[in-house]
Enzyme design. Structure first.
Site, short mmCIF file in Angstrom:
data_model
loop_
_atom_site.label_atom_id
_atom_site.label_comp_id
_atom_site.label_asym_id
_atom_site.label_seq_id
_atom_site.Cartn_x
_atom_site.Cartn_y
_atom_site.Cartn_z
N THR A 141 2.15 -0.31 -8.42
CA THR A 141 1.66 0.62 -9.44
C THR A 141 2.81 1.34 -10.13
OG1 THR A 141 -0.42 0.94 -8.26
CG2 THR A 141 0.20 2.64 -9.84
N TYR A 160 -4.19 -7.97 -11.70
CA TYR A 160 -3.72 -7.33 -12.93
C TYR A 160 -4.81 -6.71 -13.80
CZ TYR A 160 0.73 -9.30 -11.67
OH TYR A 160 1.89 -9.59 -10.99
N SER A 180 -0.04 -15.23 -10.56
CA SER A 180 -0.17 -16.04 -9.35
C SER A 180 -1.42 -15.63 -8.57
CB SER A 180 1.08 -15.88 -8.48
OG SER A 180 1.33 -14.52 -8.19
N PHE A 206 6.72 -18.54 -17.63
CA PHE A 206 7.95 -17.74 -17.69
C PHE A 206 8.04 -16.83 -16.48
CE2 PHE A 206 4.63 -16.00 -20.47
CZ PHE A 206 4.43 -14.74 -19.92
N ARG A 220 0.81 -1.22 0.00
CA ARG A 220 0.00 0.00 0.00
C ARG A 220 0.85 1.27 0.00
NH1 ARG A 220 -2.51 -3.94 2.63
NH2 ARG A 220 -1.35 -3.56 4.54
#
Length: 413
Positions: free
Chosen positions: A99, A127, A122, A413, A94
């Site tokens: 970001t 996202y 994950s 990846f 936070r």
């Protein structure tokens, strides 16, 4: 760029890799990776495309981007940024660390001239706010090979199988893989070094199974497919109940594919075949006598983000003619916001800014989900994520965006 008064965001230096990767391992639970895996990822790291956030000498944030080429509908290989190694220290939540890394990374990807960014998540909930949409899924299964019987196509008996050490036949297997890449959206053309990923075989990750084994399939002296797998022995009241754990299977034709699956079904002293990451339209599902004995399940895999919207939509083809104006919202990469006219067919496409009235309204996240042809725009519209502004435009665009084969990411990846 600073995320707050105490931290610094900068490109990774080679001498910082151990600290940077150590932070990442802690963020993912702190379980040490085998030495051979560490060495591989150190060698694959692209330092000028990797970011770290530092609080003094401590790394508290990480993000990288591999330079890949990915197949898109139509068969073109398009440069993409393979986003990876993303983690934020629990001590620095936070504070805008994630970001700031996503902001810098997408700005960099745009500068590099790569129209797309892709990742595996994950934690999928993270996202979407950065414009990534779920574009492909993987099929897994636990097959009861004692009850689910295969019916194989003509020519299967003409395929020769032989055992080989995985490393000894790596070049031939990579040649098979390379021939498959243009035929399925989402597949990655492997750069030098990435072929080693399929040979990783540390004992600590086998969970009681054998070392990695390999068979190759041949027709007329040519390698036409291969399977890598492990066998995990098991017994129940004196009865063999071993499990075959499939790692990868690639085949150039139906007979080769069926021969390899039949081999895996018939391995002595086993009664189960554990199948991991496979395409959702994988052919074995239509060879088995009883799909319920296979316990198929789906999981999200590849997330796609259009970085240069016009270039991304023009890079692929469309399975039906389409001429549609898209009203696109992109809160994180404002350069994509606005109206775009997409005109295309199976031969190619053009996507340019326009002032014409919009036919569909959606966000860049929905475009990412639909981009590889595996998620219909009609399904997104049913969820309230796409709005039709001109009658008929939704059906036209949804058919055009589709793909004859399901998109699939063959490895992480």
């Amino acid at each position: 760029m600073a995320t707050d008064l105490a931290t610094e965001l900068r490109v990774l230096r080679p001498d910082e890799w151990d600290t940077w990767y150590g932070h990442l391992m802690r963020a993912f639970g702190g379980v040490p990776e085998p030495a051979e895996e560490l060495e591989l990822y150190r060698s694959l790291t692209e330092y000028d495309r990797s970011l770290g956030v530092w609080d003094g000498e401590a790394c508290v944030g990480s993000a990288g981007a591999f330079s890949f080429r990915m197949t898109v509908p139509g068969g073109a290989l398009v440069p993409v940024a393979g986003v990876t190694m993303v983690g934020v220290a629990a001590t620095h939540r936070r504070r805008g660390v994630l970001t700031s890394m996503m902001r810098r990374q997408l700005d960099d990807v745009r500068t590099w001239g790569e129209p797309l960014a892709v990742l595996t998540a994950s934690e999928p909930g993270i996202y979407g706010r950065f414009g990534y949409g779920t574009a492909s899924f993987q099929l897994s299964a636990e097959i009861d090979t004692g009850r689910a019987v295969l019916s194989v196509p003509a020519g299967t008996d003409g395929v020769r199988l032989r055992y080989v050490a995985p490393a000894d036949v790596l070049d031939a297997c990579e040649a098979v893989y390379a021939r498959l890449v243009p035929g399925r959206p989402g597949m990655l053309a492997r750069r030098p070094g990435w072929e080693r990923l399929g040979l990783l075989d540390p004992e600590s990750l086998r969970e009681g199974a054998s070392p990695l084994q390999c068979v190759v399939a041949e027709r007329d002296g040519e390698v036409t497919g291969y399977a890598r797998y492990r066998v995990k022995p098991g017994w129940e009241s004196g009865v063999p109940e071993g499990t075959v754990v499939l790692d990868v299977l690639d085949a150039l034709d139906p007979a080769t594919d069926a021969a390899l699956w039949r081999f895996l079904f018939d391995i002595d002293l086993t009664s189960k075949l554990s199948v991991g990451n496979r395409p959702v339209d994988d052919a074995w599902q239509y060879l088995v006598s009883d799909i319920r004995r296979c316990l198929p399940r789906l999981q999200d895999t590849l997330y796609v983000r259009l970085v240069d919207l016009g270039a991304a939509l023009a890079a692929r083809t469309y399975q039906a003619p389409v001429d549609v104006v898209l009203e696109v919202e992109d809160a994180f990469c404002g350069w994509n916001t606005g109206r775009w006219r997409l005109s295309g067919d199976a031969k190619g496409a053009v996507c340019e800014r326009t002032s014409e009235a919009a036919d569909l309204a959606l966000s860049v996240r929905e475009l990412g989900a639909a981009y590889l042809g595996g998620v219909p725009l009609t399904a997104l519209a049913a969820a309230g994520r796409v709005r039709e502004l001109r009658g008929g435009a939704l059906a036209e665009a949804s058919v055009a965006f589709g793909s004859a084969v399901a998109p699939w990411l063959p490895h992480g990846f």
